[in-house]
Design an enzyme around this catalytic site. Structure first.
Site, short mmCIF file in Angstrom:
data_model
loop_
_atom_site.label_atom_id
_atom_site.label_comp_id
_atom_site.label_asym_id
_atom_site.label_seq_id
_atom_site.Cartn_x
_atom_site.Cartn_y
_atom_site.Cartn_z
N CYS A 110 4.70 0.94 -20.67
CA CYS A 110 4.97 1.66 -19.41
C CYS A 110 6.46 1.95 -19.38
CB CYS A 110 4.55 0.80 -18.22
SG CYS A 110 5.18 1.40 -16.66
N ARG A 131 -4.97 -5.84 9.27
CA ARG A 131 -4.66 -7.18 9.79
C ARG A 131 -5.91 -7.75 10.47
NH1 ARG A 131 -0.94 -3.31 11.39
NH2 ARG A 131 1.24 -3.63 10.86
N CYS A 154 5.63 7.49 -12.24
CA CYS A 154 4.49 8.34 -12.68
C CYS A 154 3.15 7.72 -12.29
CB CYS A 154 4.57 8.64 -14.17
SG CYS A 154 3.74 7.45 -15.22
N GLU A 196 -14.26 -15.37 -4.13
CA GLU A 196 -13.69 -14.12 -3.61
C GLU A 196 -14.66 -13.00 -3.94
OE1 GLU A 196 -11.07 -12.68 -1.84
OE2 GLU A 196 -12.26 -10.92 -2.37
N LYS A 241 5.42 -6.08 14.88
CA LYS A 241 6.86 -6.31 14.88
C LYS A 241 7.62 -5.00 14.75
CE LYS A 241 6.27 -10.84 13.08
NZ LYS A 241 4.86 -10.50 12.79
N CYS A 247 0.97 5.67 -18.96
CA CYS A 247 0.61 4.40 -19.62
C CYS A 247 -0.86 3.99 -19.48
CB CYS A 247 1.53 3.27 -19.16
SG CYS A 247 1.36 2.88 -17.41
N HIS A 269 9.30 -13.79 6.96
CA HIS A 269 9.94 -13.60 8.27
C HIS A 269 10.79 -14.79 8.66
CE1 HIS A 269 7.96 -9.88 9.56
NE2 HIS A 269 6.92 -10.31 8.87
N ILE A 323 -5.49 -14.75 10.72
CA ILE A 323 -4.19 -14.87 10.04
C ILE A 323 -3.58 -13.47 9.87
CG2 ILE A 323 -2.97 -15.88 8.08
CD1 ILE A 323 -4.47 -17.99 9.67
N SER A 373 -0.02 -11.02 10.63
CA SER A 373 1.40 -11.25 10.35
C SER A 373 1.97 -12.31 11.30
CB SER A 373 2.16 -9.95 10.53
OG SER A 373 3.47 -10.09 10.08
#
Ligand SMILES: Cc1cc2nc3c(=O)[nH]c(=O)nc-3n(C[C@H](O)[C@H](O)[C@H](O)COP(=O)(O)OP(=O)(O)OC[C@H]3O[C@@H](n4cnc5c(N)ncnc54)[C@H](O)[C@@H]3O)c2cc1C
Length: 565
Positions: free
Chosen positions: A489, A399, A526, A113, A338, A531, A131, A424, A426
């Site tokens: 937090c 998308r 916030c 990645e 959609k 935090c 969906h 790929i 939605s």
């Protein structure tokens, strides 16, 4: 397909500036246009008129160019010479779920990645709706996988320790005259598409359960099987489970080029060295076309389509508990989306959106105020009570649509050791579990078979969410480890113990954003104002580095530059 007819149509519309030709079974579009909307329109016309062929966009676009793909700043040789059985490109929901499925076999799987964490593309920037599959063209791959994917969610999320709620979905209609047509449509879906539980309910019936939804709704299609999930938590969980089962994940690793010999990918160049995989899986989202090109197997084009969502405070979460949107034809129109809606998330916020805007920019995640206006304008029709004052943040995703508006899940056409999992868009989150099963099986076949992994363990234990525990369970946990009693937090009630758990997780991303994605400090009202300094300190102490070494997202995102006092 009548190419002459298409070219006549293009000539009428674009005055000879674009032409289509048939090459290698694809419709290739060429010419020159300065308006991106025109590029998209030309290619969409070609796709509509050639429903069975892919459209390749070779139109020279002379408008403002997109930036080059973001690549990591790191370069090293840590992967030099690596020869995995399967190289998965892309750490979104597609790549992560495929990698995990592949670990059911005894294979050396490497997922790369380019970003500093998983789910930083569309998989971390979507609505998280699972969906029901009511509005997808029959015969499409989206249609093929959506019901199967939806049904798999209970098992997959239970195994991976990710919260999933079948909250149901209302598609509301305000025009009573539409009822017979929509009723027939729902009936057809029920019996032809296997959406067994879909039904028409009256506006009154709907408002009994969801009193804040519009009084203008006269009837709605109700789909109880629709659900919601946190999309980045699921992506991370898939990838972590893959790692637990032997896969390797290399973040900050971009595929930059490939060498193909005799129809096979023999070398894959990355910023961490050159790899020699037996098989490559292209799950690179908006960059899938570039990967296909590197592999000498480009037979489709991706046109990015932006969508923006607003997240509303948990206070607004109490307004409704399902997924809903007004779907009247004059509002929805024909825009390959959609139409968006309002969704009660698993974290009890409301999510409003998204819109759908064509763009040539693949990685521009800036949010345009106009997008928020559009979405609010539309969704206040669904729930008039919505208030912009409740927005705590917003985000934009892109998308990865093909011009045919369907997925491409198939082995390479010219390149033999390649599988595309492209286009790929939605409902790619919904379909991912089912797509991953098929892609993994195809991969094993293409590798000539593999032994089953007898040690495969589908179960991933989640980090305990202290906030959601009963008083007794929380007490017991704090007694065992007092770090769970130290709240860091306050908005999201996240403890130091959870943050340390995230730092010890199988794919540790020790940045503010990495921790935020895993256990949520900074996700509340916030937005990390209180935090963030505390989380920075915990990360620095855990890693035993100075505070100034802690990053927000990737190596370039410095939080603290030096000491002031
Ligand atoms: C606004 C919006 C709302 C949506 N809502 C829903 C919804 O409610 N339900 C639903 O089912 N679907 C929804 N979707 C669709 C869903 O988000 C996508 O279908 C899905 O996330 C696609 O996942 P992916 O893994 O294929 O792509 P991505 O998540 O984009 O992952 C691709 C990854 O590949 C990496 N990459 C690219 N090139 C390279 C390279 N050269 N080297 C290494 N890595 C590379 C990228 O960095 C990226 O992380 C929505 C999408 C958007 C944008």
């Amino acid at each position: 397909m009548n190419l002459a007819k298409l070219n006549r149509d293009l000539a009428r519309r674009f005055g000879g500036r674009v032409r289509a030709s048939l090459e290698d079974g694809c419709v290739v579009m060429r010419g020159e246009l300065s308006d991106w909307a025109e590029v998209v329109e030309a290619c969409q016309r070609a796709a509509e008129k050639n429903s069975r062929r892919h459209v390749v966009n070779d139109i020279t676009y002379t408008g403002p160019a997109d930036l080059p793909m973001r690549v990591p700043s790191e370069t090293d040789a840590s992967l030099e010479g690596d020869a995995p059985d399967v190289l998965v490109i892309g750490g979104g929901i597609s790549g992560a779920s495929i990698a995990r499925e592949l670990t059911k076999w005894k294979l050396d799987v490497l997922l790369v990645e380019k970003e500093a964490d998983l789910a930083l593309g569309a998989s971390g920037r979507n609505d998280g709706e699972v969906h029901p599959g009511v509005d997808l063209g029959k015969g499409s791959l989206k249609h093929k996988y959506v019901r199967a994917g939806n049904r798999m969610y209970d098992r997959v999320c239970a195994d991976l320790g990710v919260e999933f709620r079948r909250v149901g979905q209302y598609a509301c209609f305000t025009d009573p005259l539409l009822r017979p047509v929509i009723g027939a449509f729902a009936f057809l879906r029920k019996y032809k598409d296997g959406i067994e539980d879909t039904k028409i309910v009256s506006g009154k019936e709907m408002r009994r359960l969801e009193p804040n939804l519009t009084k203008d709704c006269r009837f709605a299609i109700y789909n109880p099987s629709a659900g919601c999930v946190c999309p980045y938590s699921l992506t991370i969980a898939y990838a972590e489970n893959a790692v637990m089962n032997g896969a390797r994940v290399s973040l900050n690793t971009a595929v930059l080029d490939m060498a193909v010999e005799n129809g096979r990918i023999v070398r894959v160049k990355t910023n961490r060295g050159t790899l020699h995989p037996r098989l490559v899986i292209n799950a690179a989202g908006v960059f899938a076309e570039e990967i296909a090109k590197m592999a000498g197997d480009r037979f489709y084009s991706i046109h990015p389509r932006r969508g923006t969502n607003s997240i509303l405070d948990v206070k607004a979460g109490a307004y409704m508990h399902t997924i809903a949107s007004v779907k009247d034809i004059h509002i929805h129109g024909k825009n390959h989306s959609k139409g968006g809606g309002i969704l009660h998330t698993v974290h009890d916020n409301l999510l409003i959106g998204p819109d759908a805007v064509e763009t040539c920019e693949k990685e521009n995640y800036a949010t345009a105020p106009g997008s928020i206006d559009t979405v609010f304008g539309k969704q206040t029709q669904t729930m008039p009570k919505l208030s912009r004052g409740d927005i705590i943040t917003y985000f934009t995703g892109v998308r990865a649509a093909t011009f045919e508006e369907d997925y491409i899940i198939e082995p390479g056409r010219r390149t033999k050791n390649l599988i595309h999992c492209a286009g790929i868009q939605s409902p790619g989150l919904t379909t991912a579990p089912a797509v991953a099963l098929d892609v993994a099986e195809t991969a094993v076949e293409m590798l000539g078979g593999a032994q089953k992994n007898p040690d495969f363990n589908p179960v991933r234990k989640p980090i305990p969410a202290v906030k959601k525990l009963s008083d007794a369970a929380r007490d017991a946990l704090i007694k065992e480890n007092p770090d769970y009693g130290e709240i860091v937090c306050r908005c999201e009630e996240i403890s130091k113990g959870e943050i340390l758990d995230a730092l010890r997780s199988p794919i540790c991303v020790p940045t503010l954003d990495g921790i935020k994605k895993r256990v949520r400090p900074g996700m509340g009202r916030c937005q990390g104002g209180f935090c963030s300094p505390l989380v920075t300190k915990i990360i620095a102490e855990y890693r035993n580095v100075p505070l100034s070494d802690v990053r927000k997202s990737d190596a370039r995102a410095v939080v603290l530059f030096g000491k002031t006092k």
